[in-house]
Enzyme design. Structure first.
Site, PDB file in Angstrom:
ATOM      1  CG  ASP A 183      -1.834   1.214   1.282  1.00 17.95           C
ATOM      2  OD1 ASP A 183      -2.468   1.520   0.254  1.00 17.95           O
ATOM      3  OD2 ASP A 183      -1.922   1.876   2.334  1.00 17.95           O
ATOM      4  CB  SER A 184       0.123   4.806  -0.611  1.00 17.61           C
ATOM      5  OG  SER A 184      -0.986   4.919   0.264  1.00 17.61           O
ATOM      6  CB  CYS A 207      -3.077   0.510  -2.572  1.00 21.62           C
ATOM      7  SG  CYS A 207      -3.117   2.262  -2.980  1.00 21.62           S
ATOM      8  CD  GLU A 229       0.027   6.942   5.959  1.00 23.70           C
ATOM      9  OE1 GLU A 229       1.192   6.990   6.357  1.00 23.70           O
ATOM     10  OE2 GLU A 229      -0.512   5.893   5.533  1.00 23.70           O
ATOM     11  CB  CYS A 284      -9.515   4.556   0.236  1.00 20.78           C
ATOM     12  SG  CYS A 284      -7.869   4.991   0.864  1.00 20.78           S
ATOM     13  CG  HIS A 305      -5.029   5.034   4.198  1.00 25.04           C
ATOM     14  ND1 HIS A 305      -4.452   4.532   3.060  1.00 25.04           N
ATOM     15  CD2 HIS A 305      -4.006   5.516   4.963  1.00 25.04           C
ATOM     16  CE1 HIS A 305      -3.132   4.723   3.119  1.00 25.04           C
ATOM     17  NE2 HIS A 305      -2.836   5.304   4.270  1.00 25.04           N
TER      18      HIS A 305
HETATM   19  N1  DGL Z   1      -4.832   3.196   0.688  1.00 26.00           N
HETATM   20  C1  DGL Z   1      -4.953   3.660  -0.627  1.00 26.00           C
HETATM   21  C2  DGL Z   1      -6.190   3.239  -1.346  1.00 26.00           C
HETATM   22  O1  DGL Z   1      -6.733   2.196  -1.046  1.00 26.00           O
HETATM   23  C3  DGL Z   1      -4.304   4.925  -1.084  1.00 26.00           C
HETATM   24  C4  DGL Z   1      -4.436   6.134  -0.273  1.00 26.00           C
HETATM   25  C5  DGL Z   1      -3.516   7.211  -0.762  1.00 26.00           C
HETATM   26  O2  DGL Z   1      -2.314   7.013  -0.695  1.00 26.00           O
HETATM   27  O3  DGL Z   1      -4.044   8.243  -1.206  1.00 26.00           O
HETATM   28  O4  DGL Z   1      -6.658   3.903  -2.234  1.00 26.00           O
END
Ligand code: DGL
Length: 259
Positions: A10-11, A73, A152, A184, A186
């Site tokens: 993931d990011s 992600c 984050e 997402c 997150h």
């Molecule tokens: N967790 C990510 C997703 O599922 C990316 C969030 C990001 O880095 O903007 O889209």
């Protein structure tokens, strides 16, 4: 049979919501988590840049012996999954996409809300899925502005988080959405704030992580990649940021992952 780890990418921290489900569904498998950290958030970066970052990440996980990659992600999936599958054609690569299908199939009000990053919402993948399952259904998509930064920075349980979530969700709630898709990885970390904003309304919140963990299990079987019996799983973490970020990943993983 293959005792190598499953790579989960993931990011940043978000993919740990998928890591948690993988660990639960596949307790015999080693997991190597790569949370980029250095380039997070991905959400408003150009698609070409995300493809390059995803490519570097997959390469780094292959160098560590990963047998299958889960792109945990939605944003990286939307921008890079076709590219990754073409480039690493013998490697099983699992992607994440907003759970629009189950939401559209089960909505009673006929209104479905989708929260995701800007890049996921303007990608072909989302457009195609929405067109395929959303006929006769009103799909209200909104970018979760600020959500990733809150997670984050460990601010998901603050009044500021609740305000941010309320701003993104109020339109879909007012239109009568009874399914809200977290598109997402997150966003599940913001569930307490999301539930406070929903209050006692009859709204189901849906994310893709459990379904992805099940699908990963099927792929391990299909490719004969399950770890052997008696394999003692390891859980490792890596990042392109610094050691303190790696420690944060470890802490978050185990705080979130204990059954
Ligand atoms: N967790 C990510 C997703 O599922 C990316 C969030 C990001 O880095 O903007 O889209």
């Amino acid at each position: 049979m293959n005792n190598g780890p499953i790579g989960v990418y993931d990011s940043g921290i978000g993919g740990l919501s998928v890591w948690r489900e993988l660990r639960r569904a596949l307790p015999g498998e080693s997991l190597l988590y790569l949370g980029d950290g250095k380039n997070c958030p991905y959400g408003s970066r150009p698609a070409g840049e995300i493809r390059r970052l995803a490519d570097e990440s997959v390469q780094a996980m292959l160098d560590r012996g990963c047998k299958l990659i889960v792109v945990a992600c939605n944003t990286a999936t939307a921008a890079a999954i076709d590219f990754l599958r073409a480039k690493y054609s013998s490697l099983p690569v699992v992607g994440l996409e907003p759970a629009v299908k189950p939401a559209c199939l089960t909505t009673r009000s006929g209104v479905v809300g989708v929260l995701a990053t800007e890049r996921s919402l303007d990608g072909d993948l989302f457009r195609r899925t929405a067109a395929e399952y959303g006929s006769g259904i009103e799909i209200i998509a909104a970018a979760g502005r600020g959500f990733v930064e809150l997670v984050e920075n460990n601010l998901e349980n603050t009044p500021e988080a609740e305000e941010c979530v309320r701003a993104a969700m109020s339109g879909m709630i007012e239109r009568g959405a009874d399914r809200i898709v977290l598109g997402c990885t997150h966003y599940p970390f913001l569930l307490p704030a999301i539930r406070r904003v929903i209050g006692d309304r009859d709204i189901e919140v849906i994310d893709s992580s459990a379904a992805v963990a099940r699908h990963t299990g099927h792929l391990l079987d299909k490719y004969g990649l399950r770890a052997g019996e008696g394999h003692v799983p390891s859980y490792e973490f890596m990042t392109f940021a610094d050691e303190s970020y790696c420690e944060l990943l470890r802490l978050k993983a185990f705080a979130a992952g204990e059954p």
